[in-house]
Design a protein around this motif. Structure first.
Motif, PDB file in Angstrom:
ATOM      1  N   LYS A 184       0.820  -1.209   0.000  1.00 14.41           N
ATOM      2  CA  LYS A 184       0.000   0.000   0.000  1.00 14.41           C
ATOM      3  C   LYS A 184       0.857   1.264   0.000  1.00 14.41           C
TER       4      LYS A 184
ATOM      5  N   LEU B 214       0.617   5.228   1.287  1.00 11.59           N
ATOM      6  CA  LEU B 214      -0.085   6.066   2.259  1.00 11.59           C
ATOM      7  C   LEU B 214       0.092   7.534   1.925  1.00 11.59           C
TER       8      LEU B 214
ATOM      9  N   SER C 224      -3.828   3.963   1.150  1.00 16.68           N
ATOM     10  CA  SER C 224      -4.232   4.121   2.539  1.00 16.68           C
ATOM     11  C   SER C 224      -4.288   5.619   2.813  1.00 16.68           C
TER      12      SER C 224
ATOM     13  N   SER D  97      -4.994   8.757   5.373  1.00 21.20           N
ATOM     14  CA  SER D  97      -5.140   9.260   6.738  1.00 21.20           C
ATOM     15  C   SER D  97      -5.712  10.671   6.661  1.00 21.20           C
TER      16      SER D  97
ATOM     17  N   ARG E 214      -1.773   3.371  10.407  1.00 23.43           N
ATOM     18  CA  ARG E 214      -1.659   3.046   8.986  1.00 23.43           C
ATOM     19  C   ARG E 214      -0.212   2.731   8.605  1.00 23.43           C
TER      20      ARG E 214
ATOM     21  N   ASP F 240       0.753  -0.828   9.551  1.00 30.93           N
ATOM     22  CA  ASP F 240       0.247  -1.912   8.701  1.00 30.93           C
ATOM     23  C   ASP F 240       1.417  -2.481   7.896  1.00 30.93           C
TER      24      ASP F 240
ATOM     25  N   THR G  59       1.787  -1.493   4.328  1.00 31.81           N
ATOM     26  CA  THR G  59       2.108  -0.112   3.971  1.00 31.81           C
ATOM     27  C   THR G  59       3.624   0.047   3.936  1.00 31.81           C
TER      28      THR G  59
END
Length: 406
Positions: A124, A126, A147, A149, A168, A171, A174
């Motif tokens: 992912k 972010l 992802s 935020s 996040r 994870d 990520t």
């Protein structure tokens, strides 16, 4: 000394600003019609300026033109690095090794490449939302999940939700965080304590980070930019992206600076990237860094006045609008959610009802319903007319709604 009030004709130059708005904003072709002719629109959308590129930069290109040969070119001479390094040291007290510098024909193309080089298909990317849409597009292009935020919005002032951010980052899927520093569209200049908190979380989980700092030169006069690399001086998994394109209105020259600390990633970039540069672009960028500082300071003062004017005008004519002058960029971020439904297409409304081209919150991934983004890098007379039309259209809409309900 510098005439930022000059209105410059941009038609018949293949300008995205004048000719590309149907496709970019409305995903339509030339058959899309409006109550306004194209040359009647007030254009406050795409993030380039209505101001002339500084003469010292144009002179740099003229000097290169006089060389009369424009063959395959790359940044070989040390003078380019010296100009950029001095710019960063003088303005931000930040240094980077020459070996880290690679060139790209834009930060967006660099993001597309770097996402592929850094992440695996099941990982992912972010970023903080609302977000510049091309962060998401770069992930989408490589079929990487996103992802998001959401930033905390307190009466127009955005801050980071560190608890959500760390959740996040933690994870295991990520592996890359793309930071906008300063932030687009909110215009926040991240302060040292904010950057340090992000840095601690990034380092604790050892993820990659790209810091897109394209707006770093375009600060309000009372603001200070801090490169993420300055608060993370030893962190190898950091890539910093800067460019003269926003600062000096050189977006069409397609040249950006990418500082890659990690040697292996830099090797991947140099092996896969089609690494040639436009000779005029190199000359323009170097001249900007060497001689453009005075022009930039005058520009910043002019932009500060445009931001001040917008605040006063909205307070008088659209009092329910939420607005704070951006700490950086030349882009105003205005919350009109008191006047519109969440799903209303604001770019379409203002194009049809006001003859103003702008970008709406729907273009900034999420956490942005009811917002518009206005490009204030234009003569004050243009800003005044654009705001007059915007406010008149909103007030007319609400007068008609009130009369309809009564």
């Amino acid at each position: 000394m510098y005439n930022f009030d000059e209105v410059i004709e941009r038609r018949h130059t293949n300008a995205m600003n004048t000719d590309g708005f149907r496709g970019y904003i409305f995903h339509a072709d030339d058959t899309m019609k409006f109550p306004y002719a194209d040359d009647e629109f007030i254009r406050m959308w795409v993030a380039d300026m209505e101001f002339a590129t500084p003469e010292v930069v144009i002179d740099g290109m003229r000097e290169r033109l006089d060389k009369r040969i424009f063959g395959y070119t790359r940044v070989f001479e040390n003078s380019y690095y010296e100009a950029l390094a001095k710019w960063c040291k003088d303005r931000y007290d930040w240094s980077f090794d020459k070996k880290e510098l690679v060139m790209s024909n834009g930060i967006i193309p660099a993001l597309y490449e770097l996402v592929q080089y850094i992440t695996k298909p099941d990982e992912k990317v972010l970023f903080l939302t609302p977000s510049y849409a091309y962060f998401k597009y770069a992930a989408d292009f490589s079929d990487r999940a996103c992802s998001c935020s959401d930033l905390i919005n307190e009466d127009g002032h955005y801050t980071i939700d560190y608890e959500d951010f760390e959740k996040r980052v933690a994870d295991e899927k990520t592996t890359l965080f793309i930071l906008c520093n300063p932030h687009n569209p909110s215009g926040r200049v991240w302060k040292e304590d904010e950057l340090k908190k992000m840095a601690e979380i990034i380092e604790r989980h050892h993820i990659w980070v790209i810091s897109d700092e394209i707006h770093c030169d375009l600060l309000r006069l009372n603001q200070k930019h801090i490169p993420l690399g300055k608060v993370m001086p030893e962190y190898d998994r950091l890539i910093t992206c800067m460019a003269p394109s926003k600062t000096f209105n050189l977006a069409g020259m397609m040249i950006s600076n990418v500082m890659i600390r990690d040697e292996k990633l830099r090797e991947v970039w140099l092996a896969r990237h089609y690494n040639f540069d436009n000779p005029l672009s190199i000359a323009a960028a170097q001249a900007a860094y060497e001689k453009g500082s005075d022009w930039l300071e005058a520009l910043r003062a002019y932009l500060d006045e445009n931001f001040r004017f917008v605040g006063e005008y909205l307070a008088e004519h659209l009092p329910k609008a939420k607005y704070r002058a951006s700490e950086a960029t030349y882009l105003a971020w205005v919350d009109l959610s008191e006047y519109f439904e969440a799903d209303e297409n604001l770019p379409l409304f203002f194009a049809y009802k006001a003859g103003v081209l702008l970008e709406g919150g729907n273009m900034f991934v999420q956490h942005s319903d009811g917002f518009i983004r206005l490009n204030l890098a234009c003569p004050k007379a243009t800003v005044e007319e654009g705001l007059r039309r915007i406010c008149e259209a909103v007030n007319t809409k609400h007068t008609e709604k009130y009369l309809g309900e009564n």
